[in-house]
Design an enzyme around this catalytic site. Sequence first.
Site, short mmCIF file in Angstrom:
data_model
loop_
_atom_site.label_atom_id
_atom_site.label_comp_id
_atom_site.label_asym_id
_atom_site.label_seq_id
_atom_site.Cartn_x
_atom_site.Cartn_y
_atom_site.Cartn_z
N GLU A 25 7.71 -45.70 18.52
CA GLU A 25 8.53 -45.53 17.32
C GLU A 25 9.42 -46.74 17.08
OE1 GLU A 25 12.14 -44.16 17.23
OE2 GLU A 25 12.32 -43.24 19.22
N LYS A 158 18.93 -36.97 25.03
CA LYS A 158 20.16 -37.70 25.31
C LYS A 158 21.28 -36.75 25.70
CE LYS A 158 18.62 -40.83 21.77
NZ LYS A 158 17.81 -39.83 21.06
N1 PSU Z 1 15.29 -42.85 21.89
C1 PSU Z 1 16.02 -43.95 22.18
N2 PSU Z 1 16.82 -44.45 21.20
C2 PSU Z 1 16.85 -43.90 19.93
C3 PSU Z 1 16.07 -42.74 19.64
C4 PSU Z 1 15.30 -42.26 20.66
O1 PSU Z 1 15.99 -44.47 23.31
O2 PSU Z 1 17.54 -44.43 19.07
C5 PSU Z 1 16.06 -42.14 18.23
C6 PSU Z 1 14.69 -41.52 17.97
O3 PSU Z 1 14.11 -42.19 16.88
C7 PSU Z 1 14.97 -40.07 17.63
C8 PSU Z 1 16.32 -40.21 17.01
O4 PSU Z 1 14.00 -39.51 16.78
O5 PSU Z 1 16.97 -41.10 17.93
C9 PSU Z 1 17.02 -38.88 16.85
O6 PSU Z 1 17.91 -39.00 15.79
P1 PSU Z 1 18.61 -37.67 15.18
O7 PSU Z 1 19.44 -37.15 16.31
O8 PSU Z 1 19.44 -38.18 14.01
O9 PSU Z 1 17.50 -36.76 14.75
#
Ligand code: PSU
Length: 311
Positions: A25, A158
């Site tokens: 991604e 996370k």
């Molecule tokens: N993993 C990482 N860094 C990131 C992300 C994932 O190491 O920045 C990103 C991914 O693209 C995931 C997003 O889909 O964080 C989630 O964002 P949100 O909580 O706004 O859905």
Amino acid sequence: MTDRPMLAPEVADALAARRPVVALESTLLAHGLPAPDNHVVGTALEAVVRAAGAVPATVAVLDGVARIGLDAAGLARVCAGGLSKLSRRDLGVALGLGLDGATTVASTAVLAHSAGIRVFATGGLGGVHRDARDSWDVSADLAALATTPLVVVCSGVKSILDVPATLEQLETLSVPVLGFGTDAFPGFYRRDSGMAVPWRVDTVGQVADVVTAHLGLGAESGILLANPVPAADELDRDLHDRVLAEGLARVAARGVRGRAVTPELLAYFHEATGGASLACNIALVTANAALAARLAVELSGRELSGRPGTR
Ligand code: PSU
Ligand code: MN
């Protein structure tokens, strides 16, 4: 305007020949890591996948075209800054309006699956935010995984999220969660989030057996393969807990909402840990790309030899 994803020639060739491909991604590059490290990491992830014998397919939207596999110029654009963060709902908007954007787990999974890719590597999956009872902030990553049958290799979710609630949602959405060589569900910067993993697997062959059986049942959902950060790269527990509390307080005080929350918290971690969280983030996503490539190689090898499962 084209609504069809554009496959890089190398990716199209590999998929046609059923050779291994790993989707990567672009939001973690564009919004999760600072420049210029993000470009170094994006390049390194592709190299790691290649070294394991698979073809990397970094996904992004450029000039209103969904691209599966980027050339060097495309990767540089993703990492140069200024791209929107595109979740699944934003894809049609970006295509229709001819925009550029980085794809999250949700949108990358949907695009990768549409191209026939079965394995996808990221850092951490999005999930249920800690204040979700009030904010209703639940990542679209979860809903996408519920309806997109491919394997997402990640280091759990996370620690900025409500981990128990996220695991409950994954159960509700019928997404199997496998711990790779661990009984503990990983917490991104930490190997153990404090929650158990529903199922443990210890070999890539076992993962391939599960994938084959899951897809053989006609399951709609994806599979989460949770791979803990290498022990040597784990963030110190006290540092982690302190910076997390500060980061959450800062986001709340500044009124940061919606899709800005995750990038804001990750940026705070990188700043407040003096780069330790950055090194950890890079290590974990690199390890996930390597594991994803091993899995893609195993699945492709079985398919080409006409041996779908080992049992
Ligand atoms: N993993 C990482 N860094 C990131 C992300 C994932 O190491 O920045 C990103 C991914 O693209 C995931 C997003 O889909 O964080 C989630 O964002 P949100 O909580 O706004 O859905
Ligand atoms: Mn959100």
